[in-house]
Design a protein around this motif. Structure first.
Motif, mmCIF file in Angstrom:
data_model
loop_
_atom_site.group_PDB
_atom_site.id
_atom_site.type_symbol
_atom_site.label_atom_id
_atom_site.label_comp_id
_atom_site.label_asym_id
_atom_site.label_seq_id
_atom_site.Cartn_x
_atom_site.Cartn_y
_atom_site.Cartn_z
ATOM 1 N N ARG A 1 -10.120 -18.223 60.950
ATOM 2 C CA ARG A 1 -10.912 -17.867 62.132
ATOM 3 C C ARG A 1 -9.949 -17.347 63.195
ATOM 4 N NH1 ARG A 1 -15.390 -21.573 64.618
ATOM 5 N NH2 ARG A 1 -16.649 -20.174 63.344
ATOM 6 N N LEU B 1 -15.584 -15.021 68.239
ATOM 7 C CA LEU B 1 -15.120 -15.629 66.992
ATOM 8 C C LEU B 1 -15.193 -14.613 65.864
ATOM 9 C CD1 LEU B 1 -17.041 -19.013 67.247
ATOM 10 C CD2 LEU B 1 -14.868 -18.382 68.280
ATOM 11 N N HIS B 2 -14.119 -14.532 65.092
ATOM 12 C CA HIS B 2 -14.076 -13.613 63.952
ATOM 13 C C HIS B 2 -13.627 -14.408 62.731
ATOM 14 C CE1 HIS B 2 -12.785 -9.377 62.406
ATOM 15 N NE2 HIS B 2 -13.678 -9.956 61.640
ATOM 16 N N ASP B 3 -14.579 -14.681 61.854
ATOM 17 C CA ASP B 3 -14.289 -15.410 60.619
ATOM 18 C C ASP B 3 -14.026 -14.417 59.503
ATOM 19 O OD1 ASP B 3 -14.652 -18.068 61.608
ATOM 20 O OD2 ASP B 3 -16.809 -17.701 61.615
ATOM 21 N N ARG C 1 -9.367 -18.341 53.865
ATOM 22 C CA ARG C 1 -10.254 -18.061 54.996
ATOM 23 C C ARG C 1 -9.569 -18.472 56.296
ATOM 24 N NH1 ARG C 1 -15.431 -21.716 54.324
ATOM 25 N NH2 ARG C 1 -15.404 -20.516 52.433
ATOM 26 N N ARG D 1 -18.196 -11.385 62.753
ATOM 27 C CA ARG D 1 -17.753 -11.383 64.155
ATOM 28 C C ARG D 1 -18.926 -11.843 65.020
ATOM 29 N NH1 ARG D 1 -13.466 -8.359 66.176
ATOM 30 N NH2 ARG D 1 -13.669 -7.017 64.364
ATOM 31 N N TYR E 1 -18.285 -23.408 71.635
ATOM 32 C CA TYR E 1 -17.124 -23.241 70.760
ATOM 33 C C TYR E 1 -16.169 -24.411 70.951
ATOM 34 C CZ TYR E 1 -12.480 -21.763 69.396
ATOM 35 O OH TYR E 1 -11.214 -21.731 68.866
ATOM 36 N N ASP F 1 -7.129 -22.403 64.168
ATOM 37 C CA ASP F 1 -7.578 -21.102 64.679
ATOM 38 C C ASP F 1 -6.386 -20.243 65.072
ATOM 39 O OD1 ASP F 1 -10.193 -21.953 64.436
ATOM 40 O OD2 ASP F 1 -10.474 -22.312 66.583
#
Length: 148
Positions: free
Chosen positions: A72, A84-86, A70, A98, A36, A42
């Motif tokens: 993250r 990570l949750h987009d 959008r 997720r 990552y 973010d």
């Protein structure tokens, strides 16, 4: 002949051990995830301390106003592993992805779902302030988005 075989094995071990660390993360489930790399856009949640909250509020307002957007969200576990949750809003539907493959003690999976809304909950069970996905196509998945 033995000398050449030993030299060849030694060379093989030296070359094989020279891969760059951090390119791949081995997870409990055996899946690979790339390392990552944080980005300044973010939204980072470290145990309820949220960085870049203004960006999240902008995203939330865009969902309310039916504007595509959008983001993250990166939540850190107690051990310091990123989850990570987009979230992507296409103007009608929220698409959630997720990724917990970097969580050493987690399920090591990617969970996708689509939802129609995002809700704010105050004084909830998990935290004083919480955002969660609503009206989703999966009932078995975690619907939390951000909490503090």
């Amino acid at each position: 002949m033995k000398r050449w075989m030993m030299a060849g094995l030694f060379l093989l071990f030296c070359v094989g051990g020279c891969g760059e660390p951090g390119n791949q993360v081995e997870t409990q489930a055996g899946k690979q995830a790339g390392a990552y790399e944080p980005v300044e856009t973010d939204i980072v949640n470290t145990h309820g301390n949220v960085e870049n909250m203004e960006r999240f509020e902008e995203f939330y307002q865009n969902v309310v106003d039916d504007v595509e957007d959008r983001i993250r969200i990166v939540s850190y576990t107690e051990e310091g592993d990123p989850i990570l949750h987009d979230l992507e809003f296409d103007g009608n539907v929220l698409h959630s992805v997720r990724d917990s493959r970097r969580d050493t003690f987690g399920n090591g999976e990617i969970v996708k779902m689509s939802c129609e809304n995002i809700e704010y909950v105050q004084n909830g069970e998990m935290a004083d302030h919480m955002y969660r996905l609503a009206d989703c196509d999966r009932k078995d998945a975690d619907d939390s988005v951000l909490w503090y």
